[in-house]
Design a protein around this motif. Sequence first.
Motif, PDB file in Angstrom:
ATOM      1  N   SER A   1       0.836  -1.200   0.000  1.00  0.00           N
ATOM      2  CA  SER A   1       0.000   0.000   0.000  1.00  0.00           C
ATOM      3  C   SER A   1       0.869   1.247   0.000  1.00  0.00           C
ATOM      4  O   SER A   1       2.055   1.202   0.333  1.00  0.00           O
ATOM      5  N   GLU A   2       0.254   2.369  -0.341  1.00  0.00           N
ATOM      6  CA  GLU A   2       0.956   3.649  -0.272  1.00  0.00           C
ATOM      7  C   GLU A   2       1.416   3.900   1.165  1.00  0.00           C
ATOM      8  O   GLU A   2       0.688   3.632   2.118  1.00  0.00           O
ATOM      9  N   ALA A   3       2.607   4.417   1.312  1.00  0.00           N
ATOM     10  CA  ALA A   3       3.115   4.764   2.639  1.00  0.00           C
ATOM     11  C   ALA A   3       2.281   5.906   3.219  1.00  0.00           C
ATOM     12  O   ALA A   3       1.809   6.766   2.484  1.00  0.00           O
ATOM     13  N   ILE A   4       2.087   5.875   4.533  1.00  0.00           N
ATOM     14  CA  ILE A   4       1.336   6.952   5.173  1.00  0.00           C
ATOM     15  C   ILE A   4       2.315   7.988   5.717  1.00  0.00           C
ATOM     16  O   ILE A   4       3.482   7.698   5.961  1.00  0.00           O
ATOM     17  N   ASP A   5       1.821   9.186   5.894  1.00  0.00           N
ATOM     18  CA  ASP A   5       2.647  10.252   6.455  1.00  0.00           C
ATOM     19  C   ASP A   5       2.856  10.022   7.948  1.00  0.00           C
ATOM     20  O   ASP A   5       2.023   9.429   8.628  1.00  0.00           O
ATOM     21  N   SER A   6       3.951  10.530   8.446  1.00  0.00           N
ATOM     22  CA  SER A   6       4.207  10.478   9.882  1.00  0.00           C
ATOM     23  C   SER A   6       3.212  11.391  10.589  1.00  0.00           C
ATOM     24  O   SER A   6       2.978  12.517  10.154  1.00  0.00           O
ATOM     25  N   PRO A   7       2.618  10.904  11.680  1.00  0.00           N
ATOM     26  CA  PRO A   7       1.632  11.737  12.374  1.00  0.00           C
ATOM     27  C   PRO A   7       2.286  12.865  13.165  1.00  0.00           C
ATOM     28  O   PRO A   7       3.435  12.762  13.593  1.00  0.00           O
ATOM     29  N   ASP A   8       1.532  13.939  13.355  1.00  0.00           N
ATOM     30  CA  ASP A   8       1.965  15.055  14.192  1.00  0.00           C
ATOM     31  C   ASP A   8       1.806  14.617  15.642  1.00  0.00           C
ATOM     32  O   ASP A   8       0.714  14.234  16.070  1.00  0.00           O
ATOM     33  N   THR A   9       2.878  14.644  16.395  1.00  0.00           N
ATOM     34  CA  THR A   9       2.819  14.196  17.789  1.00  0.00           C
ATOM     35  C   THR A   9       2.992  15.341  18.783  1.00  0.00           C
ATOM     36  O   THR A   9       3.198  15.092  19.972  1.00  0.00           O
ATOM     37  N   GLN A  10       2.879  16.572  18.314  1.00  0.00           N
ATOM     38  CA  GLN A  10       2.954  17.684  19.247  1.00  0.00           C
ATOM     39  C   GLN A  10       1.757  17.587  20.186  1.00  0.00           C
ATOM     40  O   GLN A  10       0.615  17.505  19.756  1.00  0.00           O
ATOM     41  N   GLY A  11       2.008  17.532  21.473  1.00  0.00           N
ATOM     42  CA  GLY A  11       0.949  17.410  22.468  1.00  0.00           C
ATOM     43  C   GLY A  11       0.584  15.969  22.797  1.00  0.00           C
ATOM     44  O   GLY A  11      -0.266  15.721  23.652  1.00  0.00           O
TER      45      GLY A  11
END
Length: 192
Positions: free
Chosen positions: A38-48
Motif C-alpha cells: 500500500s501507499e506509505a502513510i505520512d508520519s503523524p503530528d505528535t505535538q501534544g
Amino acid sequence: MRRAPALLPILVLAACKPPAADDYVERTRIGGEVQGPSEAIDSPDTQGAVWAPADKARRLLYGKPGERPLFAIECVGQGAVPMLAYTRFAKADPHAKAVLALIGNSHVTRLPIDAIQINDIWRWEGAAPVTDPRWDVLTGTREVEATVPGAGSVILNPSALPGALVEECRALAQPPSDDEPNPAPSAPEGPA
C-alpha cells in the motif's frame, strides 16, 4: 594455441542453453493482477501527544488526548520470561512483516513487527522478552522515534512512564532474592 582446448568446455556449455527470446516474458507471466504494498502513510503530528495508563493494568497508550492512540506497550505474562508487547496503530497490509526501529536515549533498537488482523483491520504488533537489553531505549528521559516502514515515524515524547513500565515488567522476571525470608520449615510429624 593452448587456450583453445581450455575454452572448449565453456563453449560446449554455452551451446546447451537457448538464447533469450522476445516471448520469454510471455512464457513466465503470472496470471491475475499483482499487488504491491500500500501507499506509505505520512508520519503523524505528535505535538501534544502523551503517554497514559490504559484501562488494562501494565499497559500504556501513546497519543493526543481525545484522539485514537498511535502507539502502545504492554507487559504480558510474568514468571520466567514476561514479554513487552508493542502496537503501532497504523494500517498494515495483510500478512506483512517488518522491523520496528526505535531510536533515542543513545540506543538504536530493531524489533520484529507483524501485521495482525483485528476484526476487519490489519495493524502492526509484536512482542519481545522484557529482559532483552534493547528495551533500554525506552528507559531514558529523551524522545524516541518509532518507525515502521510504510507506517511513518512516531515521535514518542519524553516521559518517565515507559521506563517505569519496562522496569516493573523486568521485576516480574526476577527470581526471588536471597534477602527474602524463606518460609519456616514445618515441624516433623511423629510422636511427641
